[in-house]
Motif scaffolding. Sequence first.
Motif, PDB file in Angstrom:
ATOM      1  N   LEU A  38     -24.372   3.959   2.977  1.00  0.00           N
ATOM      2  CA  LEU A  38     -24.256   3.766   4.422  1.00  0.00           C
ATOM      3  C   LEU A  38     -22.977   4.444   4.926  1.00  0.00           C
ATOM      4  CD1 LEU A  38     -25.262  -0.003   4.571  1.00  0.00           C
ATOM      5  CD2 LEU A  38     -26.707   1.966   5.100  1.00  0.00           C
ATOM      6  N   ARG A  39     -22.777   5.658   4.509  1.00  0.00           N
ATOM      7  CA  ARG A  39     -21.552   6.389   4.822  1.00  0.00           C
ATOM      8  C   ARG A  39     -21.571   6.941   6.251  1.00  0.00           C
ATOM      9  NH1 ARG A  39     -20.391  11.303   0.913  1.00  0.00           N
ATOM     10  NH2 ARG A  39     -20.211   9.551  -0.546  1.00  0.00           N
ATOM     11  N   GLY A  40     -20.448   6.757   6.959  1.00  0.00           N
ATOM     12  CA  GLY A  40     -20.246   7.390   8.254  1.00  0.00           C
ATOM     13  C   GLY A  40     -21.270   7.039   9.316  1.00  0.00           C
ATOM     14  N   LEU A  41     -21.635   5.778   9.426  1.00  0.00           N
ATOM     15  CA  LEU A  41     -22.629   5.352  10.418  1.00  0.00           C
ATOM     16  C   LEU A  41     -22.001   4.582  11.577  1.00  0.00           C
ATOM     17  CD1 LEU A  41     -25.539   4.181   8.062  1.00  0.00           C
ATOM     18  CD2 LEU A  41     -25.216   6.413   9.160  1.00  0.00           C
ATOM     19  N   GLY A  42     -20.676   4.514  11.624  1.00  0.00           N
ATOM     20  CA  GLY A  42     -20.016   3.779  12.699  1.00  0.00           C
ATOM     21  C   GLY A  42     -20.175   2.279  12.578  1.00  0.00           C
ATOM     22  N   LEU A  43     -20.377   1.783  11.376  1.00  0.00           N
ATOM     23  CA  LEU A  43     -20.600   0.355  11.154  1.00  0.00           C
ATOM     24  C   LEU A  43     -19.299  -0.432  11.262  1.00  0.00           C
ATOM     25  CD1 LEU A  43     -22.952   0.646   8.057  1.00  0.00           C
ATOM     26  CD2 LEU A  43     -23.639   0.192  10.410  1.00  0.00           C
ATOM     27  N   SER A  44     -19.372  -1.591  11.892  1.00  0.00           N
ATOM     28  CA  SER A  44     -18.206  -2.464  12.005  1.00  0.00           C
ATOM     29  C   SER A  44     -18.508  -3.891  11.546  1.00  0.00           C
ATOM     30  CB  SER A  44     -17.710  -2.499  13.458  1.00  0.00           C
ATOM     31  OG  SER A  44     -18.735  -2.952  14.334  1.00  0.00           O
ATOM     32  N   ASP A  45     -19.779  -4.206  11.375  1.00  0.00           N
ATOM     33  CA  ASP A  45     -20.200  -5.564  11.003  1.00  0.00           C
ATOM     34  C   ASP A  45     -21.187  -5.456   9.840  1.00  0.00           C
ATOM     35  OD1 ASP A  45     -21.301  -8.112  10.782  1.00  0.00           O
ATOM     36  OD2 ASP A  45     -21.173  -8.498  12.940  1.00  0.00           O
ATOM     37  N   LEU A  46     -20.877  -6.105   8.730  1.00  0.00           N
ATOM     38  CA  LEU A  46     -21.729  -6.011   7.544  1.00  0.00           C
ATOM     39  C   LEU A  46     -23.017  -6.817   7.667  1.00  0.00           C
ATOM     40  CD1 LEU A  46     -19.090  -6.110   4.675  1.00  0.00           C
ATOM     41  CD2 LEU A  46     -20.142  -4.145   5.790  1.00  0.00           C
ATOM     42  N   GLY A  47     -23.125  -7.640   8.687  1.00  0.00           N
ATOM     43  CA  GLY A  47     -24.373  -8.332   8.988  1.00  0.00           C
ATOM     44  C   GLY A  47     -25.003  -9.016   7.794  1.00  0.00           C
ATOM     45  N   CYS A  48     -26.249  -8.626   7.484  1.00  0.00           N
ATOM     46  CA  CYS A  48     -27.022  -9.289   6.432  1.00  0.00           C
ATOM     47  C   CYS A  48     -26.860  -8.635   5.066  1.00  0.00           C
ATOM     48  CB  CYS A  48     -28.507  -9.305   6.814  1.00  0.00           C
ATOM     49  SG  CYS A  48     -29.260  -7.664   6.917  1.00  0.00           S
ATOM     50  N   LEU A  49     -25.850  -7.796   4.887  1.00  0.00           N
ATOM     51  CA  LEU A  49     -25.687  -7.075   3.627  1.00  0.00           C
ATOM     52  C   LEU A  49     -25.585  -8.023   2.433  1.00  0.00           C
ATOM     53  CD1 LEU A  49     -25.425  -4.292   2.342  1.00  0.00           C
ATOM     54  CD2 LEU A  49     -22.968  -4.400   2.729  1.00  0.00           C
ATOM     55  N   GLY A  50     -25.047  -9.213   2.663  1.00  0.00           N
ATOM     56  CA  GLY A  50     -24.908 -10.187   1.586  1.00  0.00           C
ATOM     57  C   GLY A  50     -26.228 -10.656   1.006  1.00  0.00           C
ATOM     58  N   GLU A  51     -27.340 -10.386   1.702  1.00  0.00           N
ATOM     59  CA  GLU A  51     -28.659 -10.790   1.208  1.00  0.00           C
ATOM     60  C   GLU A  51     -29.186  -9.841   0.140  1.00  0.00           C
ATOM     61  OE1 GLU A  51     -31.425 -11.609   4.358  1.00  0.00           O
ATOM     62  OE2 GLU A  51     -29.838 -12.366   5.668  1.00  0.00           O
ATOM     63  N   CYS A  52     -28.528  -8.704  -0.045  1.00  0.00           N
ATOM     64  CA  CYS A  52     -28.936  -7.749  -1.091  1.00  0.00           C
ATOM     65  C   CYS A  52     -28.323  -8.216  -2.411  1.00  0.00           C
ATOM     66  CB  CYS A  52     -28.474  -6.340  -0.738  1.00  0.00           C
ATOM     67  SG  CYS A  52     -29.102  -5.729   0.835  1.00  0.00           S
ATOM     68  N   SER A  53     -28.798  -9.331  -2.919  1.00  0.00           N
ATOM     69  CA  SER A  53     -28.151 -10.029  -4.028  1.00  0.00           C
ATOM     70  C   SER A  53     -28.119  -9.250  -5.333  1.00  0.00           C
ATOM     71  CB  SER A  53     -28.841 -11.372  -4.258  1.00  0.00           C
ATOM     72  OG  SER A  53     -30.237 -11.187  -4.496  1.00  0.00           O
ATOM     73  N   ASN A  54     -28.972  -8.227  -5.482  1.00  0.00           N
ATOM     74  CA  ASN A  54     -29.007  -7.443  -6.718  1.00  0.00           C
ATOM     75  C   ASN A  54     -28.375  -6.068  -6.566  1.00  0.00           C
ATOM     76  OD1 ASN A  54     -30.458  -9.336  -8.436  1.00  0.00           O
ATOM     77  ND2 ASN A  54     -32.212  -8.944  -7.108  1.00  0.00           N
ATOM     78  N   LEU A  55     -27.691  -5.853  -5.463  1.00  0.00           N
ATOM     79  CA  LEU A  55     -27.069  -4.560  -5.199  1.00  0.00           C
ATOM     80  C   LEU A  55     -26.025  -4.235  -6.262  1.00  0.00           C
ATOM     81  CD1 LEU A  55     -27.183  -2.299  -3.044  1.00  0.00           C
ATOM     82  CD2 LEU A  55     -25.293  -3.441  -1.885  1.00  0.00           C
ATOM     83  N   GLU A  56     -26.070  -3.004  -6.790  1.00  0.00           N
ATOM     84  CA  GLU A  56     -25.163  -2.593  -7.858  1.00  0.00           C
ATOM     85  C   GLU A  56     -24.237  -1.451  -7.433  1.00  0.00           C
ATOM     86  OE1 GLU A  56     -27.653  -1.555 -11.105  1.00  0.00           O
ATOM     87  OE2 GLU A  56     -28.260  -3.611 -11.534  1.00  0.00           O
ATOM     88  N   TRP A  57     -24.664  -0.629  -6.504  1.00  0.00           N
ATOM     89  CA  TRP A  57     -23.892   0.558  -6.087  1.00  0.00           C
ATOM     90  C   TRP A  57     -23.914   0.626  -4.567  1.00  0.00           C
ATOM     91  CZ3 TRP A  57     -24.259   5.004  -3.296  1.00  0.00           C
ATOM     92  CH2 TRP A  57     -23.431   6.073  -3.633  1.00  0.00           C
TER      93      TRP A  57
END
Length: 263
Positions: A38-57
């Motif tokens: 999610l590079r360079g998308l102007g993101l400021s709020d991680l929102g629901c990213l914590g729901e990706c419980s198996n994320l490795e990279w």
Amino acid sequence: MEARGEKGEEAETGRITAQLLKAKTGDFDLESILLLKLRGLGLSDLGCLGECSNLEWLDLSGNAIAHLGPLSSLKALAVLNISANRITSLEPLASCENLQSLNAAGNLLSSLQQLQCLAGLRSLESLRLSSPAGGLSNPVCATLGYRIAMAEMFPGVKVIDGERVSGRGSELYQLCKDLDSSLKRFPSGGAGLAELASSAKPWVAEGYWDLRPARRSSIVDEAYKQFHEVLLECRELSKRADDTLSQCERALNLRPDPNSYVF
């Protein structure tokens, strides 16, 4: 309806949503996402990213993120790039027990105390707070004795700011650095030496000694598993086809002459 939809989209600008994650990865289940860029998308709020419980990279570089709260639930996270953001605290990462590589260059970390939360990460091997090649750093990097303090705070880390400080290759790396420094300090008595000193280049390319942590094997293992299953299926289909052809050949050899039939 249309006006409300447009307003809703505007309200979510800069926020990570389930729709954004599904669009970026093609996965319909957030728990299935293993790699995320999610590079360079102007993101400021991680929102629901914590729901990706198996994320490795995870690559969140080049955004406007200030708080990492949702990352505290990513227990499987191994590689994280949060460079070029507005982060002032790494505290949520203390829960990322499998974190191996962290790039936090180009943020607002101002004291060594703010890094203490990472000291309990036993798997951490590579930590970057400064990237001269990219012009990225943190205020803490200007602290007196920063390098020594980092090495003492993270005795298990092998690479700090792209330089090997322990483990295989660290001695050779330091030797190359010393030789580079010596070449650049040639006396000016001879034109040839002065020219050599001015044109001296590092013995290895920028980033050559950067640790590239091995990705958690689950992704590769899953790919091999799927390939093996497909291969077995193809072999089974081939065997069935051979059996069917053999049966047809036997049937044709036993079939009486069609001309003998009486209708």
